[in-house]
Scaffold this motif. Structure first.
Motif, PDB file in Angstrom:
ATOM      1  N   PHE A  77       2.046 -17.292  64.593  1.00 40.19           N
ATOM      2  CA  PHE A  77       2.048 -15.859  64.347  1.00 40.19           C
ATOM      3  C   PHE A  77       2.529 -14.994  65.510  1.00 40.19           C
ATOM      4  N   ILE A  78       2.724 -15.594  66.687  1.00 43.20           N
ATOM      5  CA  ILE A  78       3.150 -14.790  67.846  1.00 43.20           C
ATOM      6  C   ILE A  78       4.465 -15.332  68.403  1.00 43.20           C
ATOM      7  N   GLY A  79       4.430 -16.505  68.991  1.00 44.02           N
ATOM      8  CA  GLY A  79       5.654 -17.152  69.462  1.00 44.02           C
ATOM      9  C   GLY A  79       6.376 -16.359  70.530  1.00 44.02           C
ATOM     10  N   LEU A  80       7.582 -16.785  70.832  1.00 41.93           N
ATOM     11  CA  LEU A  80       8.436 -16.067  71.777  1.00 41.93           C
ATOM     12  C   LEU A  80       9.317 -15.117  70.968  1.00 41.93           C
ATOM     13  N   GLY A  81       8.938 -13.872  70.933  1.00 45.02           N
ATOM     14  CA  GLY A  81       9.653 -12.891  70.112  1.00 45.02           C
ATOM     15  C   GLY A  81       9.015 -12.744  68.750  1.00 45.02           C
ATOM     16  N   ARG A  82       8.792 -13.857  68.051  1.00 46.89           N
ATOM     17  CA  ARG A  82       8.083 -13.865  66.771  1.00 46.89           C
ATOM     18  C   ARG A  82       7.627 -15.283  66.474  1.00 46.89           C
ATOM     19  N   GLY A  83       6.589 -15.407  65.693  1.00 51.75           N
ATOM     20  CA  GLY A  83       6.073 -16.718  65.361  1.00 51.75           C
ATOM     21  C   GLY A  83       6.823 -17.338  64.200  1.00 51.75           C
ATOM     22  N   GLU A  84       6.357 -18.508  63.802  1.00 47.37           N
ATOM     23  CA  GLU A  84       6.980 -19.218  62.691  1.00 47.37           C
ATOM     24  C   GLU A  84       6.843 -18.448  61.379  1.00 47.37           C
ATOM     25  N   LEU A  85       5.722 -17.750  61.218  1.00 47.08           N
ATOM     26  CA  LEU A  85       5.469 -16.970  60.005  1.00 47.08           C
ATOM     27  C   LEU A  85       5.205 -15.516  60.356  1.00 47.08           C
ATOM     28  N   LEU A  86       5.641 -14.626  59.491  1.00 48.50           N
ATOM     29  CA  LEU A  86       5.328 -13.200  59.619  1.00 48.50           C
ATOM     30  C   LEU A  86       4.380 -12.859  58.470  1.00 48.50           C
ATOM     31  N   PRO A  87       3.089 -12.710  58.759  1.00 43.80           N
ATOM     32  CA  PRO A  87       2.086 -12.603  57.696  1.00 43.80           C
ATOM     33  C   PRO A  87       1.897 -11.183  57.163  1.00 43.80           C
ATOM     34  N   TYR A  88       2.984 -10.569  56.724  1.00 41.47           N
ATOM     35  CA  TYR A  88       2.940  -9.179  56.263  1.00 41.47           C
ATOM     36  C   TYR A  88       3.528  -9.070  54.857  1.00 41.47           C
ATOM     37  N   ALA A  89       2.879  -8.263  54.033  1.00 41.18           N
ATOM     38  CA  ALA A  89       3.380  -8.059  52.672  1.00 41.18           C
ATOM     39  C   ALA A  89       4.807  -7.524  52.684  1.00 41.18           C
ATOM     40  N   SER A  90       5.090  -6.565  53.552  1.00 39.50           N
ATOM     41  CA  SER A  90       6.434  -5.975  53.594  1.00 39.50           C
ATOM     42  C   SER A  90       7.489  -7.042  53.842  1.00 39.50           C
ATOM     43  N   HIS A  91       7.207  -7.950  54.780  1.00 35.12           N
ATOM     44  CA  HIS A  91       8.180  -8.999  55.090  1.00 35.12           C
ATOM     45  C   HIS A  91       8.386  -9.922  53.893  1.00 35.12           C
ATOM     46  N   TYR A  92       7.299 -10.353  53.279  1.00 32.57           N
ATOM     47  CA  TYR A  92       7.420 -11.289  52.163  1.00 32.57           C
ATOM     48  C   TYR A  92       8.073 -10.657  50.942  1.00 32.57           C
ATOM     49  N   LEU A  93       7.850  -9.377  50.732  1.00 33.33           N
ATOM     50  CA  LEU A  93       8.349  -8.736  49.516  1.00 33.33           C
ATOM     51  C   LEU A  93       9.703  -8.054  49.681  1.00 33.33           C
ATOM     52  N   THR A  94      10.053  -7.686  50.915  1.00 31.34           N
ATOM     53  CA  THR A  94      11.330  -6.978  51.121  1.00 31.34           C
ATOM     54  C   THR A  94      12.222  -7.638  52.165  1.00 31.34           C
ATOM     55  N   GLY A  95      11.655  -8.525  52.991  1.00 31.82           N
ATOM     56  CA  GLY A  95      12.426  -9.127  54.068  1.00 31.82           C
ATOM     57  C   GLY A  95      12.382  -8.338  55.356  1.00 31.82           C
ATOM     58  N   PHE A  96      11.703  -7.200  55.347  1.00 27.46           N
ATOM     59  CA  PHE A  96      11.615  -6.342  56.530  1.00 27.46           C
ATOM     60  C   PHE A  96      10.167  -5.900  56.732  1.00 27.46           C
ATOM     61  N   LEU A  97       9.843  -5.497  57.957  1.00 30.62           N
ATOM     62  CA  LEU A  97       8.510  -4.992  58.259  1.00 30.62           C
ATOM     63  C   LEU A  97       8.443  -3.484  58.003  1.00 30.62           C
ATOM     64  N   ASN A  98       7.227  -3.000  57.799  1.00 33.60           N
ATOM     65  CA  ASN A  98       6.965  -1.558  57.668  1.00 33.60           C
ATOM     66  C   ASN A  98       7.758  -0.912  56.544  1.00 33.60           C
ATOM     67  N   GLU A  99       7.806  -1.585  55.406  1.00 34.14           N
ATOM     68  CA  GLU A  99       8.555  -1.063  54.266  1.00 34.14           C
ATOM     69  C   GLU A  99       7.609  -0.519  53.190  1.00 34.14           C
ATOM     70  N   LYS A 100       8.117  -0.334  51.981  1.00 34.60           N
ATOM     71  CA  LYS A 100       7.368   0.320  50.913  1.00 34.60           C
ATOM     72  C   LYS A 100       6.028  -0.331  50.620  1.00 34.60           C
ATOM     73  N   PRO A 101       5.907  -1.669  50.644  1.00 36.47           N
ATOM     74  CA  PRO A 101       4.575  -2.244  50.401  1.00 36.47           C
ATOM     75  C   PRO A 101       3.509  -1.726  51.360  1.00 36.47           C
ATOM     76  N   LEU A 102       3.874  -1.486  52.621  1.00 34.88           N
ATOM     77  CA  LEU A 102       2.917  -0.930  53.580  1.00 34.88           C
ATOM     78  C   LEU A 102       2.583   0.509  53.235  1.00 34.88           C
ATOM     79  N   ALA A 103       3.583   1.293  52.882  1.00 40.18           N
ATOM     80  CA  ALA A 103       3.335   2.689  52.501  1.00 40.18           C
ATOM     81  C   ALA A 103       2.437   2.766  51.274  1.00 40.18           C
TER      82      ALA A 103
END
Length: 202
Positions: A77-103
């Protein structure tokens, strides 16, 4: 998530559901410390699919050090820059962070009186926070016990669309043993919850 301290009479089955949500939230919020690993190692598992998944976590916890758990967590979840997985709804549903699922989640949180705890800056659509929210709503930690219909609405909107996918990825990761078992438990629990909610009337 910030909580309101109040006692409610909760059905034992619902309390067990809430405890499992909160257990997953705790495991996914930060690396498991030695005291937590010791507690998990002492769990007694029932002979059910969920019980067997808990039994697997218990056995692995008994031979996992806090240092090993921290390495796994950081790689995932952390890694160098980013971990193996990004555990966020926005990432899984849109491919990006801080998107409509978060809003959408933030809007729903405001409507339900759920506030992010002070000192937490991670986007609220991370899997640990969502597990914590589900557990808290079941037992009334945010001011009132949430009805099963409202639980279903929140689960279908913010958890079901991506959580099984995330836990499947966690289960299959190449860099984890302990957290791979967490993925197995999470996947099974999400499937059970999805099936149970599916038979409820809309």
């Amino acid at each position: 998530m910030s909580a309101v301290v109040r006692e409610f009479v909760i059905d034992p089955e619902d309390r067990a559901r809430a405890e499992l949500y909160e257990f997953l939230g705790l495991l996914l919020a930060k690396p498991a410390e030695a005291s937590l690993l010791e507690q998990i190692a002492g769990l007694k598992a029932e002979d059910t699919p969920l019980g067997q998944a808990l039994g697997l976590i218990s056995r692995i916890a008994s031979v996992t050090s806090a240092e090993a758990a921290e390495r796994e967590f950081n790689d995932l979840f952390i890694g160098l820059g980013r971990g193996e997985l990004l555990p966020y709804a926005s990432h899984y549903l849109t491919g990006f962070l801080n998107e409509k699922p978060l809003a959408n989640l933030r809007s729903d949180m405001a409507r339900r009186g759920i506030q992010r705890a002070e000192g937490k800056y991670e986007p609220e659509d991370n899997i640990a926070s969502l597990m914590e929210m589900m557990g808290g709503m079941i037992v009334g930690r945010f001011g009132t016990v949430t009805s099963v219909a409202e639980q279903k609405e929140f689960f279908n909107a913010h958890v079901e669309p991506w959580a099984i996918h995330f836990f499947t990825d966690l289960e299959a990761t190449n860099s984890s043993v302990f957290y791979g078992a967490v993925g197995s438990l999470g996947k099974q629990f999400m499937e059970v919850e999805a099936e149970a909610f599916a038979i409820l009337p809309n």
